[in-house]
Design a protein around this motif. Structure first.
Motif, PDB file in Angstrom:
ATOM      1  N   MET A  91      14.350  24.123 -32.915  1.00 34.17           N
ATOM      2  CA  MET A  91      15.379  25.079 -33.306  1.00 34.17           C
ATOM      3  C   MET A  91      15.025  26.486 -32.827  1.00 34.17           C
ATOM      4  SD  MET A  91      16.014  23.636 -37.181  1.00 34.17           S
ATOM      5  CE  MET A  91      16.899  25.082 -37.732  1.00 34.17           C
ATOM      6  N   VAL A  92      13.757  26.869 -32.986  1.00 30.74           N
ATOM      7  CA  VAL A  92      13.322  28.195 -32.530  1.00 30.74           C
ATOM      8  C   VAL A  92      13.457  28.305 -31.012  1.00 30.74           C
ATOM      9  CG1 VAL A  92      11.378  29.791 -32.373  1.00 30.74           C
ATOM     10  CG2 VAL A  92      11.752  28.497 -34.473  1.00 30.74           C
ATOM     11  N   MET A  93      13.057  27.260 -30.300  1.00 27.26           N
ATOM     12  CA  MET A  93      13.135  27.284 -28.842  1.00 27.26           C
ATOM     13  C   MET A  93      14.569  27.400 -28.353  1.00 27.26           C
ATOM     14  SD  MET A  93      10.247  24.416 -27.919  1.00 27.26           S
ATOM     15  CE  MET A  93       8.566  24.582 -28.519  1.00 27.26           C
ATOM     16  N   VAL A  94      15.491  26.723 -29.019  1.00 26.70           N
ATOM     17  CA  VAL A  94      16.906  26.813 -28.644  1.00 26.70           C
ATOM     18  C   VAL A  94      17.392  28.253 -28.794  1.00 26.70           C
ATOM     19  CG1 VAL A  94      19.251  26.155 -29.301  1.00 26.70           C
ATOM     20  CG2 VAL A  94      17.467  24.410 -29.132  1.00 26.70           C
ATOM     21  N   VAL A  95      17.035  28.894 -29.902  1.00 26.04           N
ATOM     22  CA  VAL A  95      17.437  30.286 -30.120  1.00 26.04           C
ATOM     23  C   VAL A  95      16.789  31.201 -29.075  1.00 26.04           C
ATOM     24  CG1 VAL A  95      17.323  32.218 -31.735  1.00 26.04           C
ATOM     25  CG2 VAL A  95      17.853  29.930 -32.576  1.00 26.04           C
TER      26      VAL A  95
ATOM     27  N   VAL B 239      16.003  30.399 -25.993  1.00 26.48           N
ATOM     28  CA  VAL B 239      16.725  30.192 -24.739  1.00 26.48           C
ATOM     29  C   VAL B 239      18.033  30.972 -24.738  1.00 26.48           C
ATOM     30  CG1 VAL B 239      17.963  28.480 -23.350  1.00 26.48           C
ATOM     31  CG2 VAL B 239      15.673  27.960 -24.229  1.00 26.48           C
ATOM     32  N   LEU B 240      18.758  30.929 -25.844  1.00 27.56           N
ATOM     33  CA  LEU B 240      20.019  31.679 -25.922  1.00 27.56           C
ATOM     34  C   LEU B 240      19.772  33.180 -25.821  1.00 27.56           C
ATOM     35  CD1 LEU B 240      21.872  29.695 -28.739  1.00 27.56           C
ATOM     36  CD2 LEU B 240      22.426  29.720 -26.296  1.00 27.56           C
ATOM     37  N   GLY B 241      18.744  33.669 -26.508  1.00 24.77           N
ATOM     38  CA  GLY B 241      18.424  35.090 -26.440  1.00 24.77           C
ATOM     39  C   GLY B 241      18.035  35.529 -25.038  1.00 24.77           C
ATOM     40  N   VAL B 242      17.257  34.700 -24.359  1.00 26.26           N
ATOM     41  CA  VAL B 242      16.841  35.003 -22.987  1.00 26.26           C
ATOM     42  C   VAL B 242      18.043  35.051 -22.051  1.00 26.26           C
ATOM     43  CG1 VAL B 242      15.672  33.993 -20.991  1.00 26.26           C
ATOM     44  CG2 VAL B 242      14.464  34.197 -23.170  1.00 26.26           C
ATOM     45  N   LEU B 243      18.931  34.079 -22.172  1.00 21.97           N
ATOM     46  CA  LEU B 243      20.109  34.051 -21.297  1.00 21.97           C
ATOM     47  C   LEU B 243      21.017  35.248 -21.538  1.00 21.97           C
ATOM     48  CD1 LEU B 243      21.147  30.282 -21.213  1.00 21.97           C
ATOM     49  CD2 LEU B 243      19.903  31.593 -19.484  1.00 21.97           C
ATOM     50  N   LEU B 244      21.195  35.618 -22.794  1.00 21.82           N
ATOM     51  CA  LEU B 244      22.029  36.778 -23.105  1.00 21.82           C
ATOM     52  C   LEU B 244      21.451  38.050 -22.492  1.00 21.82           C
ATOM     53  CD1 LEU B 244      22.962  36.078 -26.838  1.00 21.82           C
ATOM     54  CD2 LEU B 244      24.569  36.223 -24.923  1.00 21.82           C
ATOM     55  N   ALA B 245      20.137  38.195 -22.565  1.00 24.34           N
ATOM     56  CA  ALA B 245      19.500  39.402 -22.036  1.00 24.34           C
ATOM     57  C   ALA B 245      19.472  39.426 -20.517  1.00 24.34           C
ATOM     58  CB  ALA B 245      18.078  39.515 -22.577  1.00 24.34           C
ATOM     59  N   SER B 246      19.517  38.255 -19.891  1.00 21.01           N
ATOM     60  CA  SER B 246      19.386  38.180 -18.435  1.00 21.01           C
ATOM     61  C   SER B 246      20.659  38.569 -17.699  1.00 21.01           C
ATOM     62  CB  SER B 246      18.990  36.758 -18.023  1.00 21.01           C
ATOM     63  OG  SER B 246      20.076  35.857 -18.199  1.00 21.01           O
ATOM     64  N   GLY B 247      21.782  38.580 -18.408  1.00 25.57           N
ATOM     65  CA  GLY B 247      23.043  38.854 -17.747  1.00 25.57           C
ATOM     66  C   GLY B 247      23.675  37.635 -17.123  1.00 25.57           C
TER      67      GLY B 247
ATOM     68  N   PHE C 165      28.362  29.659 -23.653  1.00 26.34           N
ATOM     69  CA  PHE C 165      29.315  28.811 -24.374  1.00 26.34           C
ATOM     70  C   PHE C 165      29.086  27.333 -24.065  1.00 26.34           C
ATOM     71  CE2 PHE C 165      31.850  32.836 -24.140  1.00 26.34           C
ATOM     72  CZ  PHE C 165      31.844  33.084 -25.513  1.00 26.34           C
ATOM     73  N   GLY C 166      28.688  27.051 -22.836  1.00 26.49           N
ATOM     74  CA  GLY C 166      28.401  25.672 -22.477  1.00 26.49           C
ATOM     75  C   GLY C 166      27.212  25.122 -23.254  1.00 26.49           C
ATOM     76  N   LEU C 167      26.172  25.939 -23.398  1.00 26.05           N
ATOM     77  CA  LEU C 167      24.994  25.502 -24.155  1.00 26.05           C
ATOM     78  C   LEU C 167      25.316  25.335 -25.637  1.00 26.05           C
ATOM     79  CD1 LEU C 167      22.117  27.598 -22.570  1.00 26.05           C
ATOM     80  CD2 LEU C 167      22.451  25.133 -22.439  1.00 26.05           C
ATOM     81  N   LEU C 168      26.123  26.249 -26.183  1.00 23.34           N
ATOM     82  CA  LEU C 168      26.506  26.114 -27.589  1.00 23.34           C
ATOM     83  C   LEU C 168      27.294  24.826 -27.807  1.00 23.34           C
ATOM     84  CD1 LEU C 168      27.564  29.791 -28.414  1.00 23.34           C
ATOM     85  CD2 LEU C 168      25.519  28.581 -29.212  1.00 23.34           C
ATOM     86  N   GLY C 169      28.215  24.527 -26.878  1.00 21.74           N
ATOM     87  CA  GLY C 169      28.968  23.292 -27.001  1.00 21.74           C
ATOM     88  C   GLY C 169      28.100  22.063 -26.833  1.00 21.74           C
TER      89      GLY C 169
END
Length: 396
Positions: free
Chosen positions: A192-196, A198-206, A213-217
């Motif tokens: 669960m921590v790793m998933v979060v 990954v999402l944080g890294v992608l958001l910061a990377s632009g 949205f694809g990963l959330l789905g």
């Protein structure tokens, strides 16, 4: 640390060109960040001691057993932070392939006879002297560094304004390998921590929002599939059932959460007094030195003491956000963002499960809970944040 010199970062000499002779690494550290981390570790030492001093079955008759080991873990973690600052996050950037490979090998080693099961998760490697290692804690760091290296490479070089789809796919593949292994242990909390992260890294990377949205789905669909296919262990299913219905089995799987809420609720505004908590001294809350250490603060220090922990965690997140915002390189921004996502989610999950608003996932409270692997990884993360701040260009 006072002997550190800015000459250590010769490859970035142009960024340091405006430093005066009196400037040093120590002067450029983020002291509110460091002070809050130290304060949380000191508070954790007191809470761990309070939770374990009367548990002879755990301490082997030595009331200072866990206090000494927690202090030792903190000291080693602090030394790792100093080493990380000395090396610098940019130096570590070049060593990411080696660090990532070692972390994956360690995680895989858990699945061999070297691995051991603790609290239902086969996620540990036993070491001589009664010590143990949880490799998934260090994997959180290498996932952050590895994804940051891939996503920022061409952007920091000026070749493109943001990571392209192929680069994002490679970064996700890098994160997926250790996550699949950790899921098979099973260590759902770490996943669960790793998933979060990954999402944080992608958001910061632009990266494109389509990836987010694809990963959330995909994550939602995967969670449903795992549940429907019965891939979770019985104890994990029971934890989610108890979270959905706390009255389902109050003397069984729901016992931890119910006792945790009783302990926190009994503390009131000012608490019952340090070492005076009836739930703590009566040993009614299991795993109180690790996953449920926040209950000691809630009962014995009350709302004000527990609130202080929240404030200190908030300061760490605030300073980390500031570091991420002020750095001029995407690599540093991504690393800081990954650490922010890690600390924020893990703190929320740990405290939330003691209050009954999150399912029990076996995650420690950063800096406060007893545990060597977690403490080492967290202090390395602080070292990375400090390195990003220390090496940032000087502005007028």
């Amino acid at each position: 640390m006072a002997g550190f010199s800015v000459q250590r970062y010769a490859p970035e000499r142009s960024a340091w060109g405006r430093l005066t002779a009196r400037d040093s690494v120590v002067r450029r550290l983020d002291w509110p960040l460091l002070g809050s981390a130290i304060a949380l570790s000191l508070i954790g030492s007191i809470l761990v001691y309070s939770a374990t001093r009367g548990r002879d079955s755990l301490t082997h008759g030595d009331p200072y057993y866990f206090l000494f080991r927690h202090a030792l873990n903190t000291g080693i973690g602090f030394a790792l932070m100093v080493g990380t600052i000395w090396l610098g996050h940019r130096t570590l950037r070049g060593a990411v392939p080696v660090l990532y490979g070692l972390s994956v090998l360690l995680v895989m080693a858990v699945l061999t006879p070297l691995g051991a099961t603790v609290n239902g998760a086969h996620a540990w490697i036993l070491l001589p002297g009664g010590f143990s290692l949880q490799p998934s804690e260090f994997t959180k760091i290498t996932i952050i560094l590895g994804m940051a290296m891939l996503l920022a490479a061409r952007v920091d070089a000026g070749d493109q304004p943001h990571p392209d789809h192929r680069t994002v796919a490679k970064a996700l593949g890098l994160a997926a390998l250790p996550m699949i292994v950790v899921m098979g242990m099973p260590d759902l909390g770490s996943v669960m921590v790793m998933v979060v992260i990954v999402l944080g890294v992608l958001l910061a990377s632009g990266a494109s929002n389509r990836w987010i949205f694809g990963l959330l789905g995909a994550g939602t669909a995967g969670a449903v599939a795992i549940w429907q296919l019965g891939l979770l262990d019985d104890y994990q299913i029971a934890r989610f059932a108890a979270f959905a219905n706390p009255a389902l089995d109050p003397a069984g799987v729901g016992y931890n959460t119910n006792q945790a809420r009783i302990a926190i609720g009994s503390g009131g505004l000012f608490g019952t007094g340090l070492f005076q908590g009836t739930q703590t001294t009566g040993q009614f809350v299991p795993e109180q030195q690790t996953d449920f250490v926040f209950t000691v603060a809630g009962e014995e220090l009350g709302f004000l003491g527990a609130g202080l922990i929240l404030v200190l965690l908030g300061v760490i997140l605030w300073r980390a956000c500031r570091i991420a915002r002020e750095t001029t390189e995407l690599y540093g921004t991504i690393v800081a963002a990954g650490i922010i996502a890690w600390f924020a989610f893990q703190s929320f999950e740990n405290i939330g499960m003691t209050l009954g608003i999150m399912p029990v996932a076996g995650l420690p409270l950063p800096f406060v809970s007893y545990g060597g692997s977690s403490m080492f990884a967290i202090w390395v993360a602080i070292g990375l944040l400090q390195s990003i701040r220390v090496q940032r260009p000087i502005t007028a």
